[in-house]
Design a protein around this motif. Structure first.
Motif, PDB file in Angstrom:
ATOM      1  N   TYR A   1      -2.467  -9.460  -7.937  1.00  0.00           N
ATOM      2  CA  TYR A   1      -2.098 -10.890  -8.226  1.00  0.00           C
ATOM      3  C   TYR A   1      -0.295 -11.092  -8.589  1.00  0.00           C
ATOM      4  CZ  TYR A   1      -6.883 -11.360  -8.601  1.00  0.00           C
ATOM      5  OH  TYR A   1      -8.303 -11.492  -8.210  1.00  0.00           O
ATOM      6  N   PRO A   2       0.058 -12.446  -8.653  1.00  0.00           N
ATOM      7  CA  PRO A   2       0.955 -11.733  -8.634  1.00  0.00           C
ATOM      8  C   PRO A   2       2.154 -11.801  -9.639  1.00  0.00           C
ATOM      9  CG  PRO A   2       0.896 -13.713  -7.117  1.00  0.00           C
ATOM     10  CD  PRO A   2      -0.204 -13.633  -7.631  1.00  0.00           C
ATOM     11  N   SER A   3       1.276 -12.279 -11.060  1.00  0.00           N
ATOM     12  CA  SER A   3       1.579 -11.911 -12.581  1.00  0.00           C
ATOM     13  C   SER A   3       1.643 -10.793 -12.737  1.00  0.00           C
ATOM     14  CB  SER A   3       0.051 -12.895 -13.512  1.00  0.00           C
ATOM     15  OG  SER A   3      -0.918 -11.887 -12.911  1.00  0.00           O
ATOM     16  N   ASN A   4       0.763  -9.670 -11.857  1.00  0.00           N
ATOM     17  CA  ASN A   4       0.735  -8.839 -11.883  1.00  0.00           C
ATOM     18  C   ASN A   4       2.141  -7.262 -11.448  1.00  0.00           C
ATOM     19  OD1 ASN A   4      -1.874  -8.571 -13.909  1.00  0.00           O
ATOM     20  ND2 ASN A   4      -3.137  -7.979 -12.146  1.00  0.00           N
ATOM     21  N   ARG A   5       2.140  -8.218 -10.215  1.00  0.00           N
ATOM     22  CA  ARG A   5       3.833  -7.812  -9.801  1.00  0.00           C
ATOM     23  C   ARG A   5       4.378  -6.680 -10.662  1.00  0.00           C
ATOM     24  NH1 ARG A   5       6.367 -11.429  -5.064  1.00  0.00           N
ATOM     25  NH2 ARG A   5       3.516 -11.464  -4.769  1.00  0.00           N
ATOM     26  N   SER A   6       5.351  -7.878 -11.430  1.00  0.00           N
ATOM     27  CA  SER A   6       6.021  -7.048 -12.703  1.00  0.00           C
ATOM     28  C   SER A   6       5.868  -5.713 -13.019  1.00  0.00           C
ATOM     29  CB  SER A   6       6.806  -8.378 -13.504  1.00  0.00           C
ATOM     30  OG  SER A   6       5.488  -7.991 -14.950  1.00  0.00           O
ATOM     31  N   ALA A   7       4.251  -5.580 -13.366  1.00  0.00           N
ATOM     32  CA  ALA A   7       3.812  -3.882 -13.565  1.00  0.00           C
ATOM     33  C   ALA A   7       3.992  -3.126 -13.072  1.00  0.00           C
ATOM     34  CB  ALA A   7       2.333  -4.350 -14.065  1.00  0.00           C
ATOM     35  N   MET A   8       4.590  -3.910 -11.650  1.00  0.00           N
ATOM     36  CA  MET A   8       3.991  -3.120 -10.686  1.00  0.00           C
ATOM     37  C   MET A   8       5.265  -1.560 -10.493  1.00  0.00           C
ATOM     38  SD  MET A   8       2.850  -4.632  -6.818  1.00  0.00           S
ATOM     39  CE  MET A   8       3.031  -3.088  -5.898  1.00  0.00           C
ATOM     40  N   ILE A   9       5.414  -0.338 -10.348  1.00  0.00           N
ATOM     41  CA  ILE A   9       5.649   0.502 -10.654  1.00  0.00           C
ATOM     42  C   ILE A   9       6.540   0.977  -8.570  1.00  0.00           C
ATOM     43  CG2 ILE A   9       6.385   3.158 -10.494  1.00  0.00           C
ATOM     44  CD1 ILE A   9       4.148   3.678 -12.843  1.00  0.00           C
ATOM     45  N   THR A  10       7.818   0.730  -8.912  1.00  0.00           N
ATOM     46  CA  THR A  10       8.776   1.229  -8.196  1.00  0.00           C
ATOM     47  C   THR A  10       8.574   2.201  -7.185  1.00  0.00           C
ATOM     48  OG1 THR A  10      10.272  -0.899  -8.154  1.00  0.00           O
ATOM     49  CG2 THR A  10      10.880   0.531  -6.644  1.00  0.00           C
ATOM     50  N   ARG A  11       7.953   2.697  -5.813  1.00  0.00           N
ATOM     51  CA  ARG A  11       8.556   4.474  -5.670  1.00  0.00           C
ATOM     52  C   ARG A  11       9.484   4.629  -5.027  1.00  0.00           C
ATOM     53  NH1 ARG A  11       3.132   2.154  -5.806  1.00  0.00           N
ATOM     54  NH2 ARG A  11       2.222   3.805  -6.858  1.00  0.00           N
ATOM     55  N   TYR A  12      10.338   3.726  -3.495  1.00  0.00           N
ATOM     56  CA  TYR A  12      11.519   4.332  -2.532  1.00  0.00           C
ATOM     57  C   TYR A  12      12.557   2.738  -3.237  1.00  0.00           C
ATOM     58  CZ  TYR A  12       7.874   6.841  -0.794  1.00  0.00           C
ATOM     59  OH  TYR A  12       6.763   7.639  -0.357  1.00  0.00           O
ATOM     60  N   THR A  13      13.920   2.984  -2.557  1.00  0.00           N
ATOM     61  CA  THR A  13      14.782   2.120  -2.958  1.00  0.00           C
ATOM     62  C   THR A  13      15.042   2.043  -1.463  1.00  0.00           C
ATOM     63  OG1 THR A  13      16.393   4.141  -2.093  1.00  0.00           O
ATOM     64  CG2 THR A  13      15.927   3.594  -4.212  1.00  0.00           C
ATOM     65  N   PRO A  14      15.850   0.949  -1.239  1.00  0.00           N
ATOM     66  CA  PRO A  14      16.348   0.159  -0.349  1.00  0.00           C
ATOM     67  C   PRO A  14      16.676   0.860   1.257  1.00  0.00           C
ATOM     68  CG  PRO A  14      16.169  -1.353  -1.645  1.00  0.00           C
ATOM     69  CD  PRO A  14      15.924   0.095  -2.752  1.00  0.00           C
ATOM     70  N   ASP A  15      17.483   2.105   0.211  1.00  0.00           N
ATOM     71  CA  ASP A  15      18.503   3.257   0.981  1.00  0.00           C
ATOM     72  C   ASP A  15      16.932   3.945   1.799  1.00  0.00           C
ATOM     73  OD1 ASP A  15      20.643   4.178   2.251  1.00  0.00           O
ATOM     74  OD2 ASP A  15      20.675   5.614   0.733  1.00  0.00           O
ATOM     75  N   ASP A  16      16.319   4.439   1.105  1.00  0.00           N
ATOM     76  CA  ASP A  16      15.165   5.247   1.609  1.00  0.00           C
ATOM     77  C   ASP A  16      14.652   4.554   2.629  1.00  0.00           C
ATOM     78  OD1 ASP A  16      16.100   7.475   0.174  1.00  0.00           O
ATOM     79  OD2 ASP A  16      14.116   6.658  -1.731  1.00  0.00           O
ATOM     80  N   TRP A  17      13.996   3.261   2.112  1.00  0.00           N
ATOM     81  CA  TRP A  17      13.159   2.664   2.953  1.00  0.00           C
ATOM     82  C   TRP A  17      14.104   2.196   5.137  1.00  0.00           C
ATOM     83  CZ3 TRP A  17      14.559  -2.212   5.694  1.00  0.00           C
ATOM     84  CH2 TRP A  17      13.623  -2.711   6.433  1.00  0.00           C
TER      85      TRP A  17
ATOM     86  N   MET B   1       0.311  -0.658  -0.461  1.00  0.00           N
ATOM     87  CA  MET B   1       0.051   0.259   0.356  1.00  0.00           C
ATOM     88  C   MET B   1       0.915   1.327   0.058  1.00  0.00           C
ATOM     89  SD  MET B   1      -2.852  -1.097   2.531  1.00  0.00           S
ATOM     90  CE  MET B   1      -3.640   0.069   2.852  1.00  0.00           C
ATOM     91  N   ASN B   2       0.365   2.376  -0.433  1.00  0.00           N
ATOM     92  CA  ASN B   2       0.844   3.545  -0.349  1.00  0.00           C
ATOM     93  C   ASN B   2       0.959   3.572   0.848  1.00  0.00           C
ATOM     94  OD1 ASN B   2       1.835   6.990  -0.781  1.00  0.00           O
ATOM     95  ND2 ASN B   2       0.493   7.029  -1.935  1.00  0.00           N
ATOM     96  N   PRO B   3       2.301   4.715   1.181  1.00  0.00           N
ATOM     97  CA  PRO B   3       2.731   5.059   3.054  1.00  0.00           C
ATOM     98  C   PRO B   3       1.738   5.838   3.041  1.00  0.00           C
ATOM     99  CG  PRO B   3       4.771   4.455   1.411  1.00  0.00           C
ATOM    100  CD  PRO B   3       3.907   4.673   0.328  1.00  0.00           C
ATOM    101  N   SER B   4       1.328   6.658   2.229  1.00  0.00           N
ATOM    102  CA  SER B   4      -0.250   7.657   2.297  1.00  0.00           C
ATOM    103  C   SER B   4      -1.633   7.770   2.977  1.00  0.00           C
ATOM    104  CB  SER B   4      -0.392   8.711   1.286  1.00  0.00           C
ATOM    105  OG  SER B   4      -0.322   8.456   0.275  1.00  0.00           O
ATOM    106  N   ALA B   5      -1.132   5.714   2.549  1.00  0.00           N
ATOM    107  CA  ALA B   5      -2.505   5.472   3.548  1.00  0.00           C
ATOM    108  C   ALA B   5      -3.237   5.023   3.945  1.00  0.00           C
ATOM    109  CB  ALA B   5      -2.951   4.188   1.745  1.00  0.00           C
ATOM    110  N   ASN B   6      -1.106   4.674   4.899  1.00  0.00           N
ATOM    111  CA  ASN B   6      -0.694   4.339   6.668  1.00  0.00           C
ATOM    112  C   ASN B   6      -1.196   5.710   7.365  1.00  0.00           C
ATOM    113  OD1 ASN B   6      -0.928   1.963   5.509  1.00  0.00           O
ATOM    114  ND2 ASN B   6       1.316   1.894   5.436  1.00  0.00           N
TER     115      ASN B   6
END
Length: 492
Positions: A85-101, A40-45
């Motif tokens: 669904y797992p078939s759509n996970r490749s289509a997700m857009i990555t917003r943050y890097t691990p360093d940001d996390w 989920m979007n962090p803003s949703a939390n």
């Protein structure tokens, strides 16, 4: 290790319920969910965080309720249209890097530690403040209770002083009232001696003739009347003073009793306040009562008021005691004065009655002698008359002889010795008759004088008898009822 009472920040992926905020718990089981984990979007939390997690003054703005509702609504629509669904996970857009996390986690850790440290400092300061204020409140309450207790002691002291003074004043009022009654009785008792003295003067006005004199008895009676009236005037004056003093004493007693009643009420109120505790019944809020000041006195003026009342009562008691002493002296002095004049008048009466009795006895003696002299004078007159009668026959004999011898004839008509002797006898008898008549006249005049003297003596004797009767029977008879000393000082 989790701190007790701290709130954990968690992300919830369960379907939205009717409650706006989810239940918060420290148990790990409360965070388990049967729903698949969704990215989920962090803003949703953000809507799941309470306002307590946002620092005041930070650049982060606390989302409002309307914005949270709008974001949730958009998120629900997106989730409804797109399923992860797992078939759509490749289509997700990555917003943050691990360093940001990682940095985000570190920032959250630091923020948590800072918040916890601030909260801990605030907690410690607040606990210390509460403890200090609790101790201050307890000390203040103890000091107030101590002050109220001291105030109760002061009130108790002045109550005892007022009670003692009231008892003394009541005793003084009773003593002065008794002296006043005695003074009234003594004043009433003086009416009898005054009436007796005036009646004695009225009775002595019935004396007659020469006995109606301004003698020592009358002078002493007049002085006795003046003395009794003077004593009555002094008694009335002191009686008025006693009445005024009794009024002043009762006024002072009334002030003391009113002050004592106020002290009793104040002591009852302060005693109730002294026994009030935090767990007592009947305590309540009275907003603004501390700003209300209905006080009418200060501690100095409060104690001075009672002290002035006691001093005023003591001064009135001293004046009352002095007046009682003066009345006692007055009663004894008036009793002694009246008894002194009573005895003086009695002595004067006794002397006067003795003089009158002596005069009466002398008059009776003179009257007896006068009567005897009258009797002898009457006998003398009878003797003179008899002597005159006895001289009539010798005179007739001598004159008859001369008349018969004038009838001698011629030369026989001689101036012889018998003629001379008869002439001498006639002249001698006539001279004797003349002298006897003169002596008879003198005897008759003397008898008249004796009779007048007898009448005068009898009249004077009746006057003396009347005076002696008035002094001895009338005056001294009523003077036997003179009151005794205990009655004159008001004891009976």
């Amino acid at each position: 290790m989790e701190l007790m009472g701290s709130t954990l920040t968690a992300e919830y992926t369960r379907p939205k319920t009717n409650q706006f905020f989810p239940a918060i718990s420290n148990m790990v089981s409360s965070y388990r969910s049967n729903q698949p984990v969704l990215a989920m979007n962090p803003s949703a939390n953000q809507p799941w965080r309470t306002n307590a997690y946002y620092r005041t003054g930070s650049a982060t703005t606390i989302p409002s309720l309307s914005s949270i509702q709008r974001e949730n609504l958009g998120f629900d629509l997106v989730r409804a249209k797109t399923m992860f669904y797992p078939s759509n996970r490749s289509a997700m857009i990555t917003r943050y890097t691990p360093d940001d996390w990682y940095k985000s986690n570190q920032s959250n850790y630091r923020e948590s530690e800072s918040s916890r440290n601030s909260a801990e400092r605030l907690r410690r300061d607040t606990i210390r403040l509460m403890q200090d204020k609790e101790q201050l409140t307890r000390r203040t309450q103890e000091t107030t209770s101590k002050n109220i207790g001291e105030r109760l002691n002061d009130i108790s002291f002045w109550r005892s002083e007022l009670n003692h003074e009231i008892d003394n004043m009541v005793s003084e009022i009773m003593a002065l009232t008794e002296v006043k009654r005695r003074l009234e009785r003594a004043l009433q008792e003086t009416e009898g001696p005054l009436q007796v003295s005036q009646e004695c003067l009225y009775h002595r006005e019935k004396r007659m003739s020469i006995d109606l004199v301004h003698d020592n008895v009358e002078k002493d009676l007049i002085r006795e009347v003046e003395t009794i009236k003077s004593c009555q005037e002094r008694m009335r004056r002191h009686l008025d003073k006693a009445i005024d003093q009794l009024a002043s004493n009762r006024a002072a007693q009334h002030e003391l009793e009113r002050d004592l009643s106020d002290k009793v009420t104040a002591q009852r109120i302060d005693n109730r306040c002294h026994h009030l505790r935090n767990a007592s019944d009947g305590i309540n809020y009275y907003r603004g009562i501390e700003r209300l000041d209905p006080s009418l006195s200060l501690p100095d003026s409060w104690s001075k008021f009672t002290d002035d009342n006691i001093l005023h009562s003591q001064s009135e008691r001293a004046a009352s005691h002095k007046l009682r002493d003066v009345i006692e002296i007055l009663l004894n002095a008036t009793s002694n004065e009246m008894w002194k004049h009573f005895n003086t008048v009695n002595v004067a009466f006794t002397n006067r009655m003795s003089e009158t009795a002596d005069a009466k006895n002398s008059l009776q003696t003179h009257l007896a002698k006068t009567l005897q002299e009258i009797f002898q004078t009457e006998m003398l007159i009878e003797s003179l008359k008899k002597a005159l009668r006895d001289k009539e026959c010798p005179l007739k004999v001598a004159q008859t002889r001369l008349d018969e011898r004038t009838r001698r004839p011629n030369v026989e008509l001689c101036r012889d010795n018998p003629h001379h002797r008869l002439v001498g006898e006639v002249r001698e008898i006539e001279d004797t008759i003349h002298k006897l008549r003169e002596r008879l006249m003198e005897a008759e005049n003397t008898l008249q004088k004796l009779v007048k003297t007898k009448a005068a003596l009898e009249h004077d004797l009746s006057i003396k008898a009347n005076s002696l009767f008035l002094d001895q029977e009338k005056c001294m008879g009523i003077r036997k009822s003179f009151p005794s000393t205990p009655r004159l000082v008001g004891y009976t």
